[in-house]
Scaffold this active site. Structure first.
Site, PDB file in Angstrom:
ATOM      1  N   VAL A 154       4.851  -1.251   6.967  1.00  0.00           N
ATOM      2  CA  VAL A 154       6.109  -1.845   6.518  1.00  0.00           C
ATOM      3  C   VAL A 154       6.010  -2.255   5.058  1.00  0.00           C
ATOM      4  O   VAL A 154       5.137  -3.032   4.675  1.00  0.00           O
ATOM      5  CB  VAL A 154       6.471  -3.086   7.380  1.00  0.00           C
ATOM      6  CG1 VAL A 154       7.858  -3.590   7.016  1.00  0.00           C
ATOM      7  CG2 VAL A 154       6.376  -2.759   8.859  1.00  0.00           C
ATOM      8  N   CYS A 155       6.925  -1.781   4.231  1.00  0.00           N
ATOM      9  CA  CYS A 155       6.886  -2.086   2.805  1.00  0.00           C
ATOM     10  C   CYS A 155       6.975  -3.579   2.530  1.00  0.00           C
ATOM     11  O   CYS A 155       6.258  -4.103   1.692  1.00  0.00           O
ATOM     12  CB  CYS A 155       8.037  -1.368   2.092  1.00  0.00           C
ATOM     13  SG  CYS A 155       8.286  -1.871   0.374  1.00  0.00           S
TER      14      CYS A 155
END
Length: 277
Positions: free
Chosen positions: A148-149
């Site tokens: 997840v960024c």
């Protein structure tokens, strides 16, 4: 002194393959000298999961969930981790590596380009600042716990009270920098965490519970409703101030649009690209 003129492109809502193809086409056109530097804003239809150039689908992504939710899917030309493009404004900057005052190092170029985002948040009355990660976060960036960024801020990304509000990624090709990123308008933590895979249910739950402490959206920061159009105005004037530039709208020619559609067909709408690695 006369300010440098950059092009301004507001694409509105586009498909994931078109969005990435247009960014790449603008990079190509700038590298050829056909157009000057560009600031672009865009959105996504449908809501889309984009993954980084080096990201491995089988390691990070639950593609069954992506399809179940009706999300678009595309692999970016830039690095970084997965981003759910739903309630956000996306920006891209296309500028030569040789542009006056542009640092050679990727990290420092992030700082210069992202200063436009910093001014944009300030224009909205939000006190963002650059992140300078401590050793623990830096180690996590080298060995991320999830795909997840928004799980952690990187160097010179924008944070408010230590929480990430904008995530960016960069690539350099043909002597040109392409930096693009997401400005969070709202954040659906459950949906975001549901489309990634984890080493165990406990890790998934830990990421889901920690994300609100690591990332925050504009709707949780502002004491009023802020529209996409207001954000475009705030961030475009922010870039003008930070980079000392003047923005002028750009209309692509039919020939230039043909290049966009060619790149889209051959690359970003092609499973060979999106599902590689």
């Amino acid at each position: 002194m006369t300010k440098a003129v950059w092009h301004y492109v507001d694409s509105g809502k586009c498909t994931p393959s078109f969005n990435m193809a247009l960014d790449e086409a603008l990079l190509d056109l700038h590298s050829r000298g056909e157009i000057g530097p560009v600031l672009r804003f865009y959105e996504w239809s449908p809501a889309t999961l984009s993954i980084g150039y080096f990201q491995r689908i089988e390691k990070d992504i639950d593609m069954e969930k992506v399809k179940e939710l009706g999300l678009g899917f595309v692999r970016r030309p830039t690095g970084g981790r997965g981003v759910l493009h739903e309630h956000e404004l996306t920006y891209s900057v296309i500028v030569s590596e040789q542009y006056p005052g542009m640092p050679e190092s990727v990290t420092e170029a992030y700082r210069v380009i992202s200063s436009g985002l910093l001014e944009g948040f300030r224009n909205l009355g939000l006190q963002a600042e650059f992140s300078i990660p401590d050793k623990e976060v830096t180690d996590q960036l080298k060995h991320p716990k999830s795909g997840v960024c928004f799980d952690a801020p990187s160097w010179y990304e924008l944070v408010v009270e230590g929480k990430k509000v904008a995530g960016s990624a960069q690539t350099r090709q043909k002597g040109v920098i392409l930096q693009h990123g997401a400005i969070l308008m709202s954040l659906d933590v459950d949906k975001l965490t549901s489309i990634f895979t984890y080493s165990s249910p406990a890790v998934k739950e830990r990421v889901r519970r920690s994300l609100p402490e690591r990332a925050i959206a504009i709707d949780r920061l502002a004491d009023r409703d802020i529209t996409i159009d207001e954000c475009k105005e705030a961030f475009s004037t922010g870039f003008e101030k930070a980079l000392d530039i003047s923005l002028e709208p750009l209309e692509l020619t039919d020939e230039q649009m043909a290049l966009v559609h060619q790149i889209e067909k051959e690359k970003y709408a092609n499973d060979d690209w999106n599902y590689k690695k």
